[in-house]
Enzyme design. Structure first.
Site, mmCIF file in Angstrom:
data_model
loop_
_atom_site.group_PDB
_atom_site.id
_atom_site.type_symbol
_atom_site.label_atom_id
_atom_site.label_comp_id
_atom_site.label_asym_id
_atom_site.label_seq_id
_atom_site.Cartn_x
_atom_site.Cartn_y
_atom_site.Cartn_z
ATOM 1 N N LYS A 107 0.819 -1.218 0.000
ATOM 2 C CA LYS A 107 0.000 0.000 0.000
ATOM 3 C C LYS A 107 0.854 1.270 0.000
ATOM 4 O O LYS A 107 2.017 1.268 0.405
ATOM 5 C CB LYS A 107 -0.985 -0.021 1.165
ATOM 6 C CG LYS A 107 -2.084 -1.064 0.954
ATOM 7 C CD LYS A 107 -3.215 -0.971 1.954
ATOM 8 C CE LYS A 107 -4.335 -1.929 1.575
ATOM 9 N NZ LYS A 107 -5.467 -1.900 2.515
ATOM 10 N N ARG A 123 -3.562 -10.394 4.772
ATOM 11 C CA ARG A 123 -4.021 -10.353 3.375
ATOM 12 C C ARG A 123 -2.845 -9.863 2.531
ATOM 13 O O ARG A 123 -2.398 -8.724 2.681
ATOM 14 C CB ARG A 123 -5.234 -9.432 3.249
ATOM 15 C CG ARG A 123 -5.851 -9.370 1.852
ATOM 16 C CD ARG A 123 -7.100 -8.504 1.861
ATOM 17 N NE ARG A 123 -7.719 -8.464 0.543
ATOM 18 C CZ ARG A 123 -7.415 -7.587 -0.406
ATOM 19 N NH1 ARG A 123 -6.488 -6.650 -0.179
ATOM 20 N NH2 ARG A 123 -8.022 -7.624 -1.576
#
Length: 264
Positions: A210, A243
């Site tokens: 991210k 995840r």
């Protein structure tokens, strides 16, 4: 319970990480097979990007992207839990009917109907803290007390899920890294992850590649080292599910951490 690895499978043309269209069923099934061989416990299939600024798609388009993969993956690996990354009731309903066992709802505002659908199918749901939509979320980062507000939000959603008949084993919470959070706020959440363990349900952490992990404007392919470091911090904070895009390398981190914890 051992921390589980959730492999991210994007059946989209605009993933922030994969970049190129991911709409070839054979290629997507190969990715699933590779993830499972590398140690993934869960496959998380998504047909709509939720990155900041992403363009929304219709339920029909999302279903066209994910259903063939869900059906093929469930037929090939019936024992593997399939997660469906969606915020839409019609998509969730058809996914559950085709073998999905987890609904990963990143909307931040799951409708009671979503909880009832999960109850009907006796499956599980991931509840994510977020604000706004992918188009507006990064303008909604003002908090008086970040940790308290995120925790209170998730506690309220857990209570709503309970009211719809779900028990704690069916509920997973996600503090929402990257969703309506600044870089500094994401760091705060990661540093204080144990605060969310007191809510009594499993905690999912999704930080893989991210933007808040980038150093000197690095693009997603260059964020691997920081991702692995952040995942180790998440393990130390009690994450129950990671995840991830990099299953093989995250499995190495997980195995190392497990051995470290067992050392005297």
């Amino acid at each position: 319970m051992t921390t589980q690895l959730m492999g991210i499978v994007n059946a989209t043309p605009d993933s922030f990480y994969d970049g190129n269209p991911q709409n070839n069923l054979a290629a997507l099934l190969k990715k699933c097979a590779d993830y499972l061989a590398e140690g993934a416990d869960i496959l998380d299939i998504g047909g709509e990007s939720t990155r900041p600024g992403a363009t929304p798609v219709s339920a029909e388009e999302e279903l066209a992207r994910v259903l063939p993969l869900i059906q093929a993956a469930h037929a090939r690996w019936p024992q593997v839990p399939l997660s469906l990354d969606t915020v839409k009731i019609p998509v969730a309903e058809q996914g559950l009917a085709c073998g999905v066992s987890i609904i990963n709802d990143v909307s931040g505002t799951p409708d009671p109907e979503m909880f009832q659908l999960v109850k009907k199918h006796n499956t599980q749901i991931v509840i994510t803290h977020s604000r706004g939509t992918p188009q507006t979320m990064q303008t909604l980062t003002n908090y008086t007390d970040l940790l308290a507000e995120v925790k209170d939000f998730l506690a309220q959603k857990i209570a709503q899920a309970h009211a719809c008949g779900l028990d704690d084993t069916q509920i997973i919470i996600d503090p929402g890294f990257g969703f309506a959070k600044t870089r500094e706020q994401n760091y705060t959440l990661l540093k204080h992850l144990p605060a969310f363990k007191t809510l009594g349900v499993r905690v999912l952490v999704g930080v893989s590649r991210k933007t808040f992990l980038a150093q000197k404007r690095e693009l997603p392919p260059k964020r691997k080292a920081q991702t692995l470091a952040a995942q180790l911090v998440a393990l130390q904070g009690g994450a129950d599910i990671l995840r991830v895009h990099d299953v093989r390398d995250t499995k190495k981190v997980l195995d190392f951490y497990t051995e470290l914890e067992a050392a005297k």
